[in-house]
Scaffold this motif. Sequence first.
Motif, PDB file in Angstrom:
ATOM      1  N   ILE A 157       1.136  -1.344  -0.240  1.00 53.29           N
ATOM      2  CA  ILE A 157       0.161   0.595   0.071  1.00 53.29           C
ATOM      3  C   ILE A 157       1.200   1.212  -0.545  1.00 53.29           C
ATOM      4  O   ILE A 157       2.133   0.671   0.881  1.00 53.29           O
ATOM      5  N   THR A 158       0.418   2.208  -1.032  1.00 52.51           N
ATOM      6  CA  THR A 158       1.452   3.037  -1.370  1.00 52.51           C
ATOM      7  C   THR A 158       0.930   4.412  -1.218  1.00 52.51           C
ATOM      8  O   THR A 158      -0.567   4.548  -1.022  1.00 52.51           O
ATOM      9  N   GLU A 159       2.041   5.516  -1.489  1.00 52.21           N
ATOM     10  CA  GLU A 159       0.788   6.683  -1.241  1.00 52.21           C
ATOM     11  C   GLU A 159      -0.253   7.318  -2.046  1.00 52.21           C
ATOM     12  O   GLU A 159      -1.019   7.868  -1.771  1.00 52.21           O
ATOM     13  N   GLU A 160      -0.175   6.442  -3.064  1.00 49.92           N
ATOM     14  CA  GLU A 160      -0.281   6.670  -4.165  1.00 49.92           C
ATOM     15  C   GLU A 160      -1.950   6.431  -4.513  1.00 49.92           C
ATOM     16  O   GLU A 160      -2.612   7.192  -4.864  1.00 49.92           O
ATOM     17  N   HIS A 161      -1.903   5.237  -4.122  1.00 51.61           N
ATOM     18  CA  HIS A 161      -3.046   4.609  -3.163  1.00 51.61           C
ATOM     19  C   HIS A 161      -4.383   5.656  -2.043  1.00 51.61           C
ATOM     20  O   HIS A 161      -5.099   5.494  -2.128  1.00 51.61           O
ATOM     21  N   VAL A 162      -3.608   6.133  -1.143  1.00 55.90           N
ATOM     22  CA  VAL A 162      -3.606   7.169  -0.301  1.00 55.90           C
ATOM     23  C   VAL A 162      -4.482   8.587  -1.128  1.00 55.90           C
ATOM     24  O   VAL A 162      -5.424   8.440  -0.504  1.00 55.90           O
ATOM     25  N   GLU A 163      -3.544   9.038  -2.101  1.00 49.04           N
ATOM     26  CA  GLU A 163      -4.395   9.859  -2.597  1.00 49.04           C
ATOM     27  C   GLU A 163      -5.418   9.615  -3.262  1.00 49.04           C
ATOM     28  O   GLU A 163      -6.663  10.771  -3.895  1.00 49.04           O
ATOM     29  N   ALA A 164      -4.921   8.275  -4.282  1.00 42.30           N
ATOM     30  CA  ALA A 164      -6.465   7.866  -4.544  1.00 42.30           C
ATOM     31  C   ALA A 164      -7.874   7.654  -4.042  1.00 42.30           C
ATOM     32  O   ALA A 164      -8.686   8.228  -4.074  1.00 42.30           O
ATOM     33  N   GLY A 165      -7.620   6.933  -3.034  1.00 43.55           N
ATOM     34  CA  GLY A 165      -9.047   6.958  -2.011  1.00 43.55           C
ATOM     35  C   GLY A 165      -8.945   8.154  -1.149  1.00 43.55           C
ATOM     36  O   GLY A 165     -10.159   8.411  -1.410  1.00 43.55           O
ATOM     37  N   ARG A 166      -8.225   9.158  -1.059  1.00 46.67           N
ATOM     38  CA  ARG A 166      -8.988  10.021  -0.369  1.00 46.67           C
ATOM     39  C   ARG A 166      -9.799  11.311  -1.637  1.00 46.67           C
ATOM     40  O   ARG A 166     -10.864  11.680  -0.830  1.00 46.67           O
ATOM     41  N   HIS A 167      -9.935  10.648  -2.707  1.00 53.05           N
ATOM     42  CA  HIS A 167     -10.362  11.624  -3.501  1.00 53.05           C
ATOM     43  C   HIS A 167     -11.585  11.207  -3.913  1.00 53.05           C
ATOM     44  O   HIS A 167     -12.860  11.232  -3.934  1.00 53.05           O
ATOM     45  N   ASP A 168     -11.328  10.043  -3.456  1.00 54.86           N
ATOM     46  CA  ASP A 168     -13.161   8.935  -3.739  1.00 54.86           C
ATOM     47  C   ASP A 168     -13.778   9.344  -2.649  1.00 54.86           C
ATOM     48  O   ASP A 168     -15.033   9.239  -2.959  1.00 54.86           O
ATOM     49  N   LEU A 169     -13.202   9.137  -1.250  1.00 58.78           N
ATOM     50  CA  LEU A 169     -14.169   9.322  -0.503  1.00 58.78           C
ATOM     51  C   LEU A 169     -14.394  10.468  -0.130  1.00 58.78           C
ATOM     52  O   LEU A 169     -15.788  10.676   0.606  1.00 58.78           O
ATOM     53  N   GLU A 170     -13.825  11.644  -0.715  1.00 61.10           N
ATOM     54  CA  GLU A 170     -13.771  13.034  -0.154  1.00 61.10           C
ATOM     55  C   GLU A 170     -15.218  13.189  -1.772  1.00 61.10           C
ATOM     56  O   GLU A 170     -16.244  14.210  -0.824  1.00 61.10           O
ATOM     57  N   ARG A 171     -15.150  12.734  -2.876  1.00 67.61           N
ATOM     58  CA  ARG A 171     -15.722  13.060  -3.406  1.00 67.61           C
ATOM     59  C   ARG A 171     -17.573  12.487  -2.992  1.00 67.61           C
ATOM     60  O   ARG A 171     -18.633  13.122  -2.960  1.00 67.61           O
ATOM     61  N   GLY A 172     -17.595  10.959  -2.505  1.00 66.39           N
ATOM     62  CA  GLY A 172     -18.810  10.683  -2.052  1.00 66.39           C
ATOM     63  C   GLY A 172     -19.280  11.599  -0.160  1.00 66.39           C
ATOM     64  O   GLY A 172     -20.609  11.539  -0.700  1.00 66.39           O
ATOM     65  N   ARG A 173     -18.104  11.729   0.510  1.00 68.86           N
ATOM     66  CA  ARG A 173     -18.598  12.091   1.681  1.00 68.86           C
ATOM     67  C   ARG A 173     -19.178  13.840   0.766  1.00 68.86           C
ATOM     68  O   ARG A 173     -20.010  13.948   1.383  1.00 68.86           O
ATOM     69  N   ILE A 174     -18.809  14.146   0.183  1.00 66.69           N
ATOM     70  CA  ILE A 174     -19.674  15.748  -0.056  1.00 66.69           C
ATOM     71  C   ILE A 174     -20.992  15.408  -1.036  1.00 66.69           C
ATOM     72  O   ILE A 174     -21.414  16.325  -0.169  1.00 66.69           O
ATOM     73  N   GLU A 175     -20.663  14.237  -1.855  1.00 72.16           N
ATOM     74  CA  GLU A 175     -22.515  14.527  -2.465  1.00 72.16           C
ATOM     75  C   GLU A 175     -23.298  13.570  -0.733  1.00 72.16           C
ATOM     76  O   GLU A 175     -24.430  14.333  -1.395  1.00 72.16           O
TER      77      GLU A 175
END
Length: 425
Positions: A277-295
């Motif tokens: 698990i790398t920083e790239e997975h964290v960045e991609a995951g944060r974008h997905d979670l933030e989009r879902g949380r905001i919506e």
Amino acid sequence: MGLFERDTEIYKNRDALREDYQPEELVGRDEEIQMYQASLQPVINGEQPNNVFLYGKTGVGKTAATRYLLSHLEEDANQYDDIDLHLTFLNCDGLTSSYQIATRLVNELREETNQISTTGYPRATVYEMLWDDLDSIGGTNLIVLDEVDHVEDDSILYQLPRARANNNLTEAKIGIIGISNDFSFRDDLSPKVKSSLCEQEIHFPAYDAGDLQKILEQRAEVAFHDGVIDDAVIPLCAAYGAKDAGDARQSIDLLMKAGDLAREEEVAQEQQDEIVITEEHVEAGRHDLERGRIEEGINGLTQHGHLVLYSLLTLHLQNETPIRSRDVRPRYTNFAQRAGRDPLVPRRMRDHLSELAMLGLVSVTERNEGRRGGTYREYTLDMDIELILSALDDVLDDVGIHDSVQRYLTDSESPDGDTSLSEFQ
């Protein structure tokens, strides 16, 4: 070979990252746990329980600390023959009145075959049922009202803590634990309620990055196999959690999302090498979670909640934030009128700002200017602008495109006609 096969390369126990997981020890909350434990000590002494009020933002450990301490309290109380402890947990989300809470408590205390209807009784009758049921159970009763800030009237919050003093209970000892995500809720309580419900107060501040890192390390040790997490991943998840209002739940969710993305990547590419698990997975995951949380958060708001958010967004883009609610109001009033709605009174508009803060869409700062200036709150936006705009399509159609957001929209999203800034002043 089956369509589904077990994948155990990354996770050892993924459930350790879920919200209902109870760790053996709570980290990062030593001072609060010590105060909380002292507040619960009268139960073990066989005395009348204290009423405890916990407040702090979402994800700072209030409910986790409550479940952790009460599980230990229940276990330890079993060692004493003269203590008969009963615990009742009630989440008040969706319950806006004292009547609703009282009927729910009655049904929590009763067998399924003896439940009452949630409508049709006078409130006084429901209270009598509640007192009778509590006295028939007897012993020491701790009632946890989580998210108590959803309750819009004071009645139940006055009646429960004073039930014995008012001679409504003779056999049962009762203690109330109120948990609130809204700092201002306590201030809005009437003095008679505040003096009883808030007998012992414990404030849970936001976690800092160091606390969050300890929490993540504790969970990761249980959840993941050794060697599957890059050294930078946990500090990065902790840093994002600290930035997002010190919310432990968001940090843990981000770590789990990063793990899920790594696992999906392994399956999709049929990799044979060891997955990390790398920083790239964290960045991609944060974008997905933030989009879902905001919506999810924005979709659950009323139209006036959307209008308040759009007002704050445009003021933020004009560098007017942090800003007081009174200075948000002119923009909100203008937008409401353009949408064909009657503007809410100032207090109700502030309620929507508080709701936005509770959802994590808005950041709040308490200001105290002493006797002359008093105490007030300032609001600002700390979320991805484009994600917010994508969830406000209906408001943009009703109100129009403010000049400040134009650069975030594609040509296909912009309406026809002139929308000069002067229209919105």
